[in-house]
Design a protein around this motif. Sequence first.
Motif, PDB file in Angstrom:
ATOM      1  N   ARG A 121       6.803   3.913 -19.390  1.00  0.00           N
ATOM      2  CA  ARG A 121       6.404   5.206 -19.957  1.00  0.00           C
ATOM      3  C   ARG A 121       6.028   5.013 -21.419  1.00  0.00           C
ATOM      4  NH1 ARG A 121       9.466   8.745 -23.003  1.00  0.00           N
ATOM      5  NH2 ARG A 121       8.791  10.914 -23.003  1.00  0.00           N
ATOM      6  N   GLU A 152       7.185   9.699 -31.656  1.00  0.00           N
ATOM      7  CA  GLU A 152       5.966  10.339 -31.156  1.00  0.00           C
ATOM      8  C   GLU A 152       5.173  10.951 -32.316  1.00  0.00           C
ATOM      9  OE1 GLU A 152       7.182  13.055 -28.121  1.00  0.00           O
ATOM     10  OE2 GLU A 152       7.594  11.459 -26.662  1.00  0.00           O
ATOM     11  N   LYS A 165      -0.567  12.576 -25.034  1.00  0.00           N
ATOM     12  CA  LYS A 165       0.119  12.801 -23.757  1.00  0.00           C
ATOM     13  C   LYS A 165       0.961  11.585 -23.394  1.00  0.00           C
ATOM     14  CE  LYS A 165      -3.880  11.137 -21.107  1.00  0.00           C
ATOM     15  NZ  LYS A 165      -4.899  11.484 -20.093  1.00  0.00           N
ATOM     16  N   THR A 166       1.842  11.779 -22.430  1.00  0.00           N
ATOM     17  CA  THR A 166       2.640  10.687 -21.890  1.00  0.00           C
ATOM     18  C   THR A 166       1.854   9.990 -20.784  1.00  0.00           C
ATOM     19  OG1 THR A 166       4.718  11.800 -22.390  1.00  0.00           O
ATOM     20  CG2 THR A 166       4.776  10.081 -20.715  1.00  0.00           C
ATOM     21  N   ASP A 198       8.174   3.397 -24.389  1.00  0.00           N
ATOM     22  CA  ASP A 198       9.608   3.682 -24.301  1.00  0.00           C
ATOM     23  C   ASP A 198      10.301   2.441 -23.753  1.00  0.00           C
ATOM     24  OD1 ASP A 198      12.164   4.603 -23.875  1.00  0.00           O
ATOM     25  OD2 ASP A 198      11.574   6.353 -22.685  1.00  0.00           O
ATOM     26  N   TYR A 235       3.941   7.133 -24.972  1.00  0.00           N
ATOM     27  CA  TYR A 235       3.269   8.292 -25.568  1.00  0.00           C
ATOM     28  C   TYR A 235       1.978   7.781 -26.194  1.00  0.00           C
ATOM     29  CZ  TYR A 235       2.739  12.554 -28.403  1.00  0.00           C
ATOM     30  OH  TYR A 235       2.281  13.728 -28.978  1.00  0.00           O
ATOM     31  N   CYS A 236       0.867   8.365 -25.821  1.00  0.00           N
ATOM     32  CA  CYS A 236      -0.436   7.915 -26.303  1.00  0.00           C
ATOM     33  C   CYS A 236      -1.141   9.053 -27.043  1.00  0.00           C
ATOM     34  CB  CYS A 236      -1.294   7.451 -25.128  1.00  0.00           C
ATOM     35  SG  CYS A 236      -2.853   6.663 -25.605  1.00  0.00           S
ATOM     36  N   GLY A 265      14.346   5.815 -18.837  1.00  0.00           N
ATOM     37  CA  GLY A 265      13.730   6.495 -19.977  1.00  0.00           C
ATOM     38  C   GLY A 265      14.744   6.935 -21.019  1.00  0.00           C
ATOM     39  N   SER A 325      12.388   2.578 -20.498  1.00  0.00           N
ATOM     40  CA  SER A 325      11.765   2.919 -19.213  1.00  0.00           C
ATOM     41  C   SER A 325      12.457   2.257 -18.026  1.00  0.00           C
ATOM     42  CB  SER A 325      10.276   2.543 -19.232  1.00  0.00           C
ATOM     43  OG  SER A 325       9.571   3.318 -20.172  1.00  0.00           O
ATOM     44  N   ARG A 334       1.601   6.029 -18.360  1.00  0.00           N
ATOM     45  CA  ARG A 334       2.358   4.874 -17.871  1.00  0.00           C
ATOM     46  C   ARG A 334       1.419   3.686 -17.783  1.00  0.00           C
ATOM     47  NH1 ARG A 334       7.454   5.842 -16.213  1.00  0.00           N
ATOM     48  NH2 ARG A 334       8.066   8.031 -15.978  1.00  0.00           N
TER      49      ARG A 334
END
Length: 237
Positions: A27, A56, A15-16, A73, A29-30, A80, A76, A18
């Motif tokens: 921001r 990603e 998921k994204t 990102d 992506y994890c 973004g 950000s 912060r």
Amino acid sequence: MCAKVSEKDPRLDAKTIRYPGETGDIRAYCAVPKGSGKHLGVVVIHENRGLNPHTEDVARRVALEGFVALAPDALSPLGGTPDDVDEARTLMQQLDGQETVKNFVAAVKYLKTHPRSTGRVGVTGFCWGGGVTNQVAVNSPDVQAAVPFYGAQPKPEDVAKIKAPLLMHYAEDDERINAGIPGFEAALRDAGVDFQVYMYEGTKHAFFNDTGPRYDEAASDLAWRRTIAFFREKLET
């Protein structure tokens, strides 16, 4: 080209998120293996096109190898990464270099304290991200292994600040980046840094990117195996 690992792969939670950075919330992506256990962490740093679907996908590949993967990102602070590749490339040129490095240093710190992380964190990056990987190794005391792919080298006077072991991948046909290798190696030896260098015969800059025209499958697969083995060796000890 299709992603190697689906966004909906049932083996992962992706998921994204912060995290707090130098310039405010960043921001990222994890991707984490499903379950409740703790894993080694890896920060994944994108190319000069921002955080796109390819990066990603790489983060998900890292997670499937048993790591907590975090792909920040860099754009950000500028709203973004946009969908338009040319726009993203233009925006990348507007970033403040020092602030950007600090945002990625903050990513390492965030991942070190992530609830699914063991607290041991490595970093890898590609092209532009390879250069940033080297800078994060210089500037973050929390990095315990670094793998830059064809990345610009840090200033010789900064190399002594590197404490993490390095695994460096280079393309044979990459004159601009490769010009900095001899000086970097000499500085690393002088500083007593643990490092390995691999040169991939017949390849061009960005050979790892399977969505680009310079992709080399054999070299990419070999570099990937070496990278994962390196992270497991250096982060588990």
